[in-house]
Design a protein around this motif. Sequence first.
Motif, PDB file in Angstrom:
ATOM      1  N   ILE A   1       5.451   6.644   1.447  1.00  0.00           N
ATOM      2  CA  ILE A   1       4.474   7.941   1.404  1.00  0.00           C
ATOM      3  C   ILE A   1       5.179   8.898   0.571  1.00  0.00           C
ATOM      4  N   THR A   2       4.617   9.421  -0.386  1.00  0.00           N
ATOM      5  CA  THR A   2       5.120  10.436  -1.281  1.00  0.00           C
ATOM      6  C   THR A   2       4.427  11.697  -1.173  1.00  0.00           C
ATOM      7  N   THR A   3       4.966  12.800  -0.848  1.00  0.00           N
ATOM      8  CA  THR A   3       4.256  14.045  -0.747  1.00  0.00           C
ATOM      9  C   THR A   3       4.637  14.860  -2.105  1.00  0.00           C
ATOM     10  N   VAL A   4       3.607  15.636  -2.609  1.00  0.00           N
ATOM     11  CA  VAL A   4       3.750  16.239  -3.921  1.00  0.00           C
ATOM     12  C   VAL A   4       3.761  17.726  -3.123  1.00  0.00           C
ATOM     13  N   VAL A   5       4.827  18.524  -3.683  1.00  0.00           N
ATOM     14  CA  VAL A   5       5.016  19.802  -3.049  1.00  0.00           C
ATOM     15  C   VAL A   5       5.115  20.644  -4.030  1.00  0.00           C
ATOM     16  N   GLY A   6       4.947  22.031  -3.757  1.00  0.00           N
ATOM     17  CA  GLY A   6       5.052  23.197  -4.711  1.00  0.00           C
ATOM     18  C   GLY A   6       5.413  24.344  -4.271  1.00  0.00           C
ATOM     19  N   PHE A   7       4.429  25.169  -3.868  1.00  0.00           N
ATOM     20  CA  PHE A   7       4.656  26.519  -3.166  1.00  0.00           C
ATOM     21  C   PHE A   7       5.217  25.963  -1.730  1.00  0.00           C
TER      22      PHE A   7
ATOM     23  N   ASP B   1       9.946  11.164   7.034  1.00  0.00           N
ATOM     24  CA  ASP B   1       8.689  10.639   6.897  1.00  0.00           C
ATOM     25  C   ASP B   1       8.181  10.532   5.651  1.00  0.00           C
ATOM     26  N   SER B   2       8.630  11.136   4.810  1.00  0.00           N
ATOM     27  CA  SER B   2       8.112  11.130   3.325  1.00  0.00           C
ATOM     28  C   SER B   2       9.022  11.231   2.202  1.00  0.00           C
ATOM     29  N   GLU B   3       8.832  10.657   0.993  1.00  0.00           N
ATOM     30  CA  GLU B   3       9.749  10.882  -0.201  1.00  0.00           C
ATOM     31  C   GLU B   3       8.950  12.232  -0.830  1.00  0.00           C
ATOM     32  N   PHE B   4       9.584  12.925  -1.796  1.00  0.00           N
ATOM     33  CA  PHE B   4       8.910  14.248  -2.109  1.00  0.00           C
ATOM     34  C   PHE B   4       9.182  14.329  -3.751  1.00  0.00           C
ATOM     35  N   VAL B   5       8.162  14.837  -4.254  1.00  0.00           N
ATOM     36  CA  VAL B   5       8.213  15.249  -5.691  1.00  0.00           C
ATOM     37  C   VAL B   5       7.601  16.728  -5.850  1.00  0.00           C
ATOM     38  N   ILE B   6       8.322  17.364  -6.699  1.00  0.00           N
ATOM     39  CA  ILE B   6       7.815  18.677  -6.992  1.00  0.00           C
ATOM     40  C   ILE B   6       7.008  18.855  -8.152  1.00  0.00           C
ATOM     41  N   GLN B   7       5.611  19.693  -7.780  1.00  0.00           N
ATOM     42  CA  GLN B   7       4.854  19.943  -8.992  1.00  0.00           C
ATOM     43  C   GLN B   7       5.174  21.495  -9.421  1.00  0.00           C
ATOM     44  N   GLN B   8       5.922  21.585 -10.372  1.00  0.00           N
ATOM     45  CA  GLN B   8       6.431  22.903 -10.579  1.00  0.00           C
ATOM     46  C   GLN B   8       5.375  23.905 -11.039  1.00  0.00           C
TER      47      GLN B   8
ATOM     48  N   ARG C   1       0.986  -1.115  -0.057  1.00  0.00           N
ATOM     49  CA  ARG C   1       0.055  -0.016   0.010  1.00  0.00           C
ATOM     50  C   ARG C   1       0.849   1.410   0.045  1.00  0.00           C
ATOM     51  N   TYR C   2       0.367   2.074  -0.703  1.00  0.00           N
ATOM     52  CA  TYR C   2       1.222   3.437  -0.787  1.00  0.00           C
ATOM     53  C   TYR C   2       0.251   4.619  -0.800  1.00  0.00           C
ATOM     54  N   ALA C   3       0.779   5.773  -0.508  1.00  0.00           N
ATOM     55  CA  ALA C   3       0.256   6.993  -0.192  1.00  0.00           C
ATOM     56  C   ALA C   3       0.802   8.161  -0.835  1.00  0.00           C
ATOM     57  N   ILE C   4      -0.062   9.129  -1.565  1.00  0.00           N
ATOM     58  CA  ILE C   4       0.421  10.254  -1.889  1.00  0.00           C
ATOM     59  C   ILE C   4      -0.307  11.617  -1.321  1.00  0.00           C
TER      60      ILE C   4
ATOM     61  N   HIS D   1      -3.265  16.699 -12.016  1.00  0.00           N
ATOM     62  CA  HIS D   1      -1.821  16.922 -12.487  1.00  0.00           C
ATOM     63  C   HIS D   1      -0.963  16.504 -10.926  1.00  0.00           C
ATOM     64  N   ALA D   2      -1.192  16.781 -10.157  1.00  0.00           N
ATOM     65  CA  ALA D   2      -0.509  16.847  -8.780  1.00  0.00           C
ATOM     66  C   ALA D   2      -0.416  15.330  -8.680  1.00  0.00           C
TER      67      ALA D   2
END
Length: 107
Positions: free
Chosen positions: A49-55, A67-74, A4-7, A81-82
């Motif tokens: 757990i993958t957290t989508v970050v931007g601002f 606590d999380s991996e991160f991916v950037i939403q430019q 199981r995974y989480a975004i 899209h996120a």
Amino acid sequence: MLNRYAIVLAAGKGTRMKSNLYKVLHPVLGKPMVQHVVDQLKTLDLASITTVVGFGAEKVQEQLGDDSEFVIQQEQLGTGHAVQQAESFLANKQGTTIVVCGGIPHY
């Protein structure tokens, strides 16, 4: 049992908050909303757990640390899209993925 995974969606500006503080970092009961969300996810025995970050990406990453991996939403182009931004983390994984909002703590 399948993995199981989480975004966690935490990339929006949060303009309705009328604040200079990034939305997901607003404190609720002594800690940022996004931390409440991730803390609850950690109780679910997830593979990742993958957290989508931007601002405010740097501040959110600093808050959540390991606590999380991160991916950037430019560019913020909406919720769908996120979620797509996390594709590279989950592309070769099998299991179930849940998507949660980082600015809405639930118990």
